[in-house]
Design a protein around this motif. Structure first.
Motif, mmCIF file in Angstrom:
data_model
loop_
_atom_site.group_PDB
_atom_site.id
_atom_site.type_symbol
_atom_site.label_atom_id
_atom_site.label_comp_id
_atom_site.label_asym_id
_atom_site.label_seq_id
_atom_site.Cartn_x
_atom_site.Cartn_y
_atom_site.Cartn_z
ATOM 1 N N UNK A 176 0.661 -1.136 -0.333
ATOM 2 C CA UNK A 176 -0.119 0.022 0.038
ATOM 3 C C UNK A 176 0.680 1.050 -0.100
ATOM 4 N N UNK A 177 0.754 2.295 -1.141
ATOM 5 C CA UNK A 177 1.332 3.063 -1.042
ATOM 6 C C UNK A 177 1.034 4.492 -0.722
ATOM 7 N N UNK A 178 1.335 5.441 0.141
ATOM 8 C CA UNK A 178 0.913 6.682 0.173
ATOM 9 C C UNK A 178 1.635 7.551 0.164
ATOM 10 N N UNK A 179 1.435 9.175 -0.311
ATOM 11 C CA UNK A 179 2.321 10.485 -0.439
ATOM 12 C C UNK A 179 1.992 11.192 0.726
ATOM 13 N N UNK B 255 3.950 0.525 2.891
ATOM 14 C CA UNK B 255 3.541 -0.362 3.417
ATOM 15 C C UNK B 255 3.212 -1.718 3.284
ATOM 16 N N UNK B 256 3.324 -3.025 4.396
ATOM 17 C CA UNK B 256 3.133 -3.855 3.967
ATOM 18 C C UNK B 256 1.907 -4.640 4.723
ATOM 19 N N UNK B 257 1.157 -4.962 4.605
ATOM 20 C CA UNK B 257 0.128 -5.953 4.219
ATOM 21 C C UNK B 257 0.006 -6.741 4.455
ATOM 22 N N UNK B 258 -0.727 -7.690 5.289
ATOM 23 C CA UNK B 258 -0.929 -9.609 5.225
ATOM 24 C C UNK B 258 -2.060 -9.915 4.699
ATOM 25 N N UNK B 259 -2.193 -10.767 3.820
ATOM 26 C CA UNK B 259 -2.900 -11.327 3.030
ATOM 27 C C UNK B 259 -4.851 -10.897 3.460
ATOM 28 N N UNK C 3 -5.225 -7.902 5.290
ATOM 29 C CA UNK C 3 -5.231 -6.476 5.556
ATOM 30 C C UNK C 3 -4.563 -6.263 6.655
ATOM 31 N N UNK C 4 -3.941 -6.747 7.497
ATOM 32 C CA UNK C 4 -3.383 -6.440 8.666
ATOM 33 C C UNK C 4 -1.771 -6.110 8.501
ATOM 34 N N UNK C 5 -2.048 -4.106 8.920
ATOM 35 C CA UNK C 5 -0.453 -3.885 8.764
ATOM 36 C C UNK C 5 0.096 -4.416 9.294
ATOM 37 N N UNK C 6 1.689 -4.543 8.741
ATOM 38 C CA UNK C 6 2.821 -5.201 9.034
ATOM 39 C C UNK C 6 3.657 -4.033 9.933
ATOM 40 N N UNK C 7 4.397 -3.103 8.438
ATOM 41 C CA UNK C 7 5.574 -2.553 8.870
ATOM 42 C C UNK C 7 5.417 -1.375 7.748
ATOM 43 N N UNK C 8 6.145 -0.118 7.462
ATOM 44 C CA UNK C 8 6.157 0.295 6.810
ATOM 45 C C UNK C 8 7.609 0.994 6.523
ATOM 46 N N UNK D 167 6.214 -9.061 7.533
ATOM 47 C CA UNK D 167 6.504 -7.241 7.029
ATOM 48 C C UNK D 167 7.945 -6.827 7.354
ATOM 49 N N UNK D 168 9.220 -7.965 7.576
ATOM 50 C CA UNK D 168 10.587 -7.086 7.948
ATOM 51 C C UNK D 168 11.013 -7.413 6.674
ATOM 52 N N UNK D 169 11.972 -6.879 5.989
ATOM 53 C CA UNK D 169 12.989 -6.256 4.590
ATOM 54 C C UNK D 169 14.149 -6.568 5.410
ATOM 55 N N UNK D 170 15.094 -7.054 4.243
ATOM 56 C CA UNK D 170 15.933 -7.732 4.397
ATOM 57 C C UNK D 170 16.661 -7.392 3.394
ATOM 58 N N UNK D 171 18.092 -6.699 3.572
ATOM 59 C CA UNK D 171 19.250 -6.053 2.941
ATOM 60 C C UNK D 171 19.481 -7.060 2.160
ATOM 61 N N UNK D 172 19.417 -6.917 0.755
ATOM 62 C CA UNK D 172 20.146 -8.037 0.550
ATOM 63 C C UNK D 172 21.784 -7.690 -0.693
ATOM 64 N N UNK D 173 21.389 -6.222 -0.949
ATOM 65 C CA UNK D 173 22.565 -5.378 -1.941
ATOM 66 C C UNK D 173 22.587 -4.454 -2.092
ATOM 67 N N UNK D 174 23.666 -3.936 -2.113
ATOM 68 C CA UNK D 174 23.857 -2.649 -2.636
ATOM 69 C C UNK D 174 25.199 -2.404 -3.896
#
Length: 310
Positions: free
Chosen positions: A104-107, A119-123, A125-130, A180-187
């Motif tokens: 879900x993208x907000x400005x 924003x990340x939501x589970x299937x 519709x529950x909010x997880x993270x942003x 909803x957790x993110x993992x940095x995989x490359x830079x």
């Protein structure tokens, strides 16, 4: 008879007014989550949001009530990016189904800057993270944009003007899990670097918690701790180089504070786990699971690190 007909007509009008629903209007019939989702334009992957797109003005009538964002998503959406008393308008942009989570993208438009949040939501519709993925201009003059490919890999690009017509571009690639957790995989970066310089992907995030800060052991070994979404969580970035650079490791993620001065991270995608022990001006780390995917085979995430002055 006329009075009787007038009474029936009045009752009918009142009943019609009572049953007519206005999405998101009034305390009697507040906005439902389905109403909230309907404010977002349905989208598909791949998806791209640039600083130029953020700059395009939107009518105030398209904004969403802050109270509804707090109720369905989070009340910390713009935390750390805007002043406490700064008025910020929020605009719903896109709702995109993903593999593990939905996006879900907000400005957010404030006096100081315009920002894009993912924003990340589970299937269900529950909010997880942003995460903050786009910006029209930070204090250092850099701008941000995001691209999500068809495999759900999130690429955040940060561009900064240098002297003359030169620019420095940094690209960070993230994977997102079911939680909803993110993992940095490359830079990737074409910016200037100095010998012994470490690129820290969470360097600019808030560090108000008593344990937040940078802990080092030598020039190329760092444990960076930043504030999480709440006092019980923290973000971290660890990188080290041992044996004259022959054995390296790098890991980032979201940990949880537990009893005493301890913290813990457990990778959802593998058996990797890290234990953090905080003391006065120091942190010690050790592996509590196999983290071979993030380091060399002959070295481990372990050791003591002293806190660096801010």
């Amino acid at each position: 008879m006329k009075r009787y007909l007038l009474l029936l007509l009045t009752i009918g009008v009142l009943a019609a007014c009572k049953t007519k629903k206005k999405p998101g209007g009034g305390a009697d019939e507040p906005m439902t989550f389905e109403d909230f989702k309907a404010l977002f334009t349905p989208g598909v992957l791949p998806y791209k949001l640039t600083a130029d797109t953020l700059r395009m003005p939107l009518a105030d009538s398209l904004s969403v009530d802050t109270a509804d964002v707090h109720r369905f998503l989070t009340d910390t959406l713009t935390k750390g990016d805007y002043g406490k008393n700064e008025r910020v308008k929020l605009f719903p942009l896109q709702l995109i189904p993903g593999n593990e989570v939905d996006f879900m993208v907000l400005k957010a438009v404030g006096k100081s800057q315009t920002t894009g949040y993912l924003c990340f939501l589970d299937k269900k519709g529950k909010y997880l993270n942003r995460i903050r993925v786009a910006n029209t201009g930070s204090a250092d003059g850099s701008v941000m944009g995001v691209n999500i490919d068809s495999k759900n890999v999130i690429k955040i690009s940060t561009e900064k003007k240098l002297s003359g017509s030169n620019t420095a571009l940094k690209e960070e690639f993230y994977a997102v899990g079911k939680d909803g957790n993110t993992q940095l995989i490359m830079t990737n970066s074409n910016g200037p670097t100095n010998p012994g310089q470490i690129f820290n992907p969470i360097d600019t995030l808030p560090r108000k918690h008593k344990f937040s800060g940078d802990y080092t052991s030598g020039e190329m070994n760092i444990v960076s701790i930043r504030d999480g979404d709440d006092p019980k969580t923290f973000l971290f970035f660890i990188t080290f180089s041992k044996d004259n650079g022959n054995c390296k490791g790098e890991l980032s993620g979201k940990g949880h504070y537990i009893a005493g001065n301890r913290g813990e991270f457990k990778d959802k995608e593998s058996s990797c786990g890290i234990s953090f022990q905080f003391s006065s001006g120091r942190v010690s780390i050790r592996e509590i699971g196999g983290c071979g995917a993030y380091r060399g085979i002959k070295c481990f995430f372990e050791g003591g690190f002293g806190r660096k002055k801010k």
